[in-house]
Write a protein that holds these residues in place. Sequence first.
Motif, PDB file in Angstrom:
ATOM      1  N   GLU A 102      20.399  43.553  77.577  1.00  0.00           N
ATOM      2  CA  GLU A 102      19.276  43.414  78.498  1.00  0.00           C
ATOM      3  C   GLU A 102      19.529  44.185  79.791  1.00  0.00           C
ATOM      4  OE1 GLU A 102      15.528  42.262  79.761  1.00  0.00           O
ATOM      5  OE2 GLU A 102      16.483  42.134  77.782  1.00  0.00           O
ATOM      6  N   ALA A 103      20.774  44.144  80.284  1.00  0.00           N
ATOM      7  CA  ALA A 103      21.107  44.890  81.497  1.00  0.00           C
ATOM      8  C   ALA A 103      20.978  46.394  81.268  1.00  0.00           C
ATOM      9  CB  ALA A 103      22.530  44.544  81.948  1.00  0.00           C
ATOM     10  N   GLU A 104      21.419  46.868  80.111  1.00  0.00           N
ATOM     11  CA  GLU A 104      21.249  48.284  79.783  1.00  0.00           C
ATOM     12  C   GLU A 104      19.776  48.670  79.806  1.00  0.00           C
ATOM     13  OE1 GLU A 104      23.516  50.196  76.501  1.00  0.00           O
ATOM     14  OE2 GLU A 104      24.249  48.161  76.152  1.00  0.00           O
ATOM     15  N   ARG A 105      18.949  47.826  79.214  1.00  0.00           N
ATOM     16  CA  ARG A 105      17.515  48.115  79.140  1.00  0.00           C
ATOM     17  C   ARG A 105      16.904  48.154  80.541  1.00  0.00           C
ATOM     18  NH1 ARG A 105      16.408  44.206  76.077  1.00  0.00           N
ATOM     19  NH2 ARG A 105      16.741  45.295  74.117  1.00  0.00           N
ATOM     20  N   MET A 106      17.289  47.205  81.371  1.00  0.00           N
ATOM     21  CA  MET A 106      16.768  47.155  82.734  1.00  0.00           C
ATOM     22  C   MET A 106      17.142  48.396  83.524  1.00  0.00           C
ATOM     23  SD  MET A 106      17.632  43.165  83.587  1.00  0.00           S
ATOM     24  CE  MET A 106      17.411  43.401  85.342  1.00  0.00           C
ATOM     25  N   GLU A 107      18.418  48.784  83.453  1.00  0.00           N
ATOM     26  CA  GLU A 107      18.869  49.925  84.245  1.00  0.00           C
ATOM     27  C   GLU A 107      18.311  51.235  83.701  1.00  0.00           C
ATOM     28  OE1 GLU A 107      20.273  49.662  87.036  1.00  0.00           O
ATOM     29  OE2 GLU A 107      20.534  47.492  86.894  1.00  0.00           O
ATOM     30  N   PHE A 108      18.160  51.312  82.394  1.00  0.00           N
ATOM     31  CA  PHE A 108      17.575  52.516  81.810  1.00  0.00           C
ATOM     32  C   PHE A 108      16.137  52.686  82.284  1.00  0.00           C
ATOM     33  CE2 PHE A 108      15.129  54.429  78.261  1.00  0.00           C
ATOM     34  CZ  PHE A 108      15.737  55.679  78.248  1.00  0.00           C
ATOM     35  N   GLU A 109      15.384  51.584  82.310  1.00  0.00           N
ATOM     36  CA  GLU A 109      14.007  51.643  82.775  1.00  0.00           C
ATOM     37  C   GLU A 109      13.951  51.996  84.257  1.00  0.00           C
ATOM     38  OE1 GLU A 109      10.093  48.724  83.131  1.00  0.00           O
ATOM     39  OE2 GLU A 109      11.897  48.053  82.098  1.00  0.00           O
ATOM     40  N   ALA A 110      14.846  51.415  85.057  1.00  0.00           N
ATOM     41  CA  ALA A 110      14.862  51.696  86.489  1.00  0.00           C
ATOM     42  C   ALA A 110      15.204  53.154  86.766  1.00  0.00           C
ATOM     43  CB  ALA A 110      15.866  50.776  87.188  1.00  0.00           C
ATOM     44  N   GLU A 111      16.168  53.686  86.023  1.00  0.00           N
ATOM     45  CA  GLU A 111      16.561  55.089  86.217  1.00  0.00           C
ATOM     46  C   GLU A 111      15.411  56.030  85.873  1.00  0.00           C
ATOM     47  OE1 GLU A 111      17.819  58.961  84.869  1.00  0.00           O
ATOM     48  OE2 GLU A 111      17.750  57.338  83.381  1.00  0.00           O
ATOM     49  N   ARG A 112      14.697  55.732  84.800  1.00  0.00           N
ATOM     50  CA  ARG A 112      13.545  56.549  84.414  1.00  0.00           C
ATOM     51  C   ARG A 112      12.452  56.473  85.485  1.00  0.00           C
ATOM     52  NH1 ARG A 112      12.941  60.075  80.210  1.00  0.00           N
ATOM     53  NH2 ARG A 112      10.793  59.342  79.986  1.00  0.00           N
ATOM     54  N   PHE A 113      12.245  55.287  86.018  1.00  0.00           N
ATOM     55  CA  PHE A 113      11.210  55.116  87.030  1.00  0.00           C
ATOM     56  C   PHE A 113      11.525  55.944  88.280  1.00  0.00           C
ATOM     57  CE2 PHE A 113      10.014  52.870  90.965  1.00  0.00           C
ATOM     58  CZ  PHE A 113       8.639  52.957  90.860  1.00  0.00           C
ATOM     59  N   TYR A 114      12.760  55.851  88.779  1.00  0.00           N
ATOM     60  CA  TYR A 114      13.115  56.577  89.998  1.00  0.00           C
ATOM     61  C   TYR A 114      13.086  58.087  89.778  1.00  0.00           C
ATOM     62  CZ  TYR A 114      14.394  52.297  92.416  1.00  0.00           C
ATOM     63  OH  TYR A 114      14.361  51.070  93.026  1.00  0.00           O
ATOM     64  N   ALA A 115      13.499  58.527  88.600  1.00  0.00           N
ATOM     65  CA  ALA A 115      13.465  59.962  88.316  1.00  0.00           C
ATOM     66  C   ALA A 115      12.032  60.481  88.332  1.00  0.00           C
ATOM     67  CB  ALA A 115      14.127  60.241  86.967  1.00  0.00           C
ATOM     68  N   ARG A 116      11.111  59.750  87.684  1.00  0.00           N
ATOM     69  CA  ARG A 116       9.710  60.156  87.689  1.00  0.00           C
ATOM     70  C   ARG A 116       9.109  60.047  89.081  1.00  0.00           C
ATOM     71  NH1 ARG A 116       6.432  60.157  83.436  1.00  0.00           N
ATOM     72  NH2 ARG A 116       5.026  61.036  85.013  1.00  0.00           N
ATOM     73  N   ALA A 117       9.467  58.974  89.803  1.00  0.00           N
ATOM     74  CA  ALA A 117       8.929  58.779  91.142  1.00  0.00           C
ATOM     75  C   ALA A 117       9.382  59.896  92.080  1.00  0.00           C
ATOM     76  CB  ALA A 117       9.356  57.421  91.691  1.00  0.00           C
ATOM     77  N   ALA A 118      10.632  60.336  91.936  1.00  0.00           N
ATOM     78  CA  ALA A 118      11.135  61.420  92.777  1.00  0.00           C
ATOM     79  C   ALA A 118      10.374  62.716  92.516  1.00  0.00           C
ATOM     80  CB  ALA A 118      12.628  61.622  92.527  1.00  0.00           C
ATOM     81  N   GLU A 119      10.034  62.961  91.265  1.00  0.00           N
ATOM     82  CA  GLU A 119       9.260  64.160  90.931  1.00  0.00           C
ATOM     83  C   GLU A 119       7.873  64.119  91.561  1.00  0.00           C
ATOM     84  OE1 GLU A 119       9.104  64.353  86.726  1.00  0.00           O
ATOM     85  OE2 GLU A 119      11.260  64.662  86.444  1.00  0.00           O
ATOM     86  N   GLN A 120       7.318  62.930  91.687  1.00  0.00           N
ATOM     87  CA  GLN A 120       5.961  62.783  92.190  1.00  0.00           C
ATOM     88  C   GLN A 120       5.894  62.753  93.712  1.00  0.00           C
ATOM     89  OE1 GLN A 120       3.455  60.218  89.806  1.00  0.00           O
ATOM     90  NE2 GLN A 120       2.641  59.247  91.649  1.00  0.00           N
ATOM     91  N   ALA A 121       7.000  62.392  94.370  1.00  0.00           N
ATOM     92  CA  ALA A 121       7.004  62.236  95.823  1.00  0.00           C
ATOM     93  C   ALA A 121       6.802  63.584  96.518  1.00  0.00           C
ATOM     94  CB  ALA A 121       8.314  61.602  96.272  1.00  0.00           C
ATOM     95  N   THR A 122       6.053  63.565  97.606  1.00  0.00           N
ATOM     96  CA  THR A 122       5.807  64.783  98.396  1.00  0.00           C
ATOM     97  C   THR A 122       6.678  64.830  99.648  1.00  0.00           C
ATOM     98  OG1 THR A 122       3.964  63.668  99.520  1.00  0.00           O
ATOM     99  CG2 THR A 122       3.441  64.987  97.569  1.00  0.00           C
TER     100      THR A 122
END
Length: 323
Positions: A102-122
């Motif tokens: 469960e911890a792996e799943r949580m961190e994997f999702e969080a890492e994907r979110f921040y990576a996508r969010a960084a791409e979108q940030a201006t």
Amino acid sequence: MKAFSELTEREVLAVAISSEEEDSRIYLSFAEDLAERYPDSAKVFSEMAEEEKGHRHLLLQMYEERFGPNLPPIRREDVKGFIRRRPIWLTRNLSLDTIRKEAERMEFEAERFYARAAEQATDVGVRKLLGDLAELEKGHEHLAAKLSNAILTSDVRTIEDNTRHRMFVLQYVQPGLAGLMDGSVSTLAPLFAAAFATHHNWQTFLVGLAASIGAGISMGFAEALSDDGSMTGRGSPWLRGGICGLMTTLGGLGHTLPYLVPDSWPNAFWIATAIAGVVVFFELWAIAYIRARYMDTPFLQAVFQVVLGGVIVLAVGILIGGA
């Protein structure tokens, strides 16, 4: 719900803040559950919870500098694409392996979110912060993958194998299993209702064929439209939809094909029905095995759930067809 691409920079930061707060509480719950049984692992989860609090502080500071003190009430559950996690942290005495996954799943999702969010940030500052957090969450994912039997290992190959296995389950096993279950079980009622209503193999085959293809198309579109895979890492939605639709169709065709036995044969109906019954038996046991093998479901529990459900649907079809 909003798609990730529709979020404003303010909403992205608000989702990140609420996510870090929730993840911190979850890790503290894991640490409390493991404290007596695996104190070393419990300490790791406590440290991870403190780091999540630190991430939240950084994000909140950045948010207040740009947008003020008011946070919009948006959470990751309001964003299309996030995996809906079962609240397993409410269960006591979980196995270390279950908590680790469960911890792996949580961190994997969080890492994907921040990576996508960084791409979108201006904003340059926001982009840098989100990118740094993505790297930190990736490190957490690796740390969670090392938790096994209360010993923190350093085997990189194990981490890579776990990641590959998780991606395989997310992208192929889950949609394929969902399709196989739907195709194998949901088509039983119309097929056997037609069989016992007509006692003609060809008409029964046509009903089964239509039900299988129709269910395959429906499940394929439902899977493809449920999640674009951008943040969850579940891969191309059309690939998942194709797998789900194909397995749904195959699940229905398995017990439909026996009704190609020509009606001119002696006892053709009962021969086809007997073969179809044997096929159904093996289909249900195959589904139970896959659930036990890849979805962490105890085998006997999987057998009970799948076989019982299949038998009920089969009985309904026979009763309706014989009425």
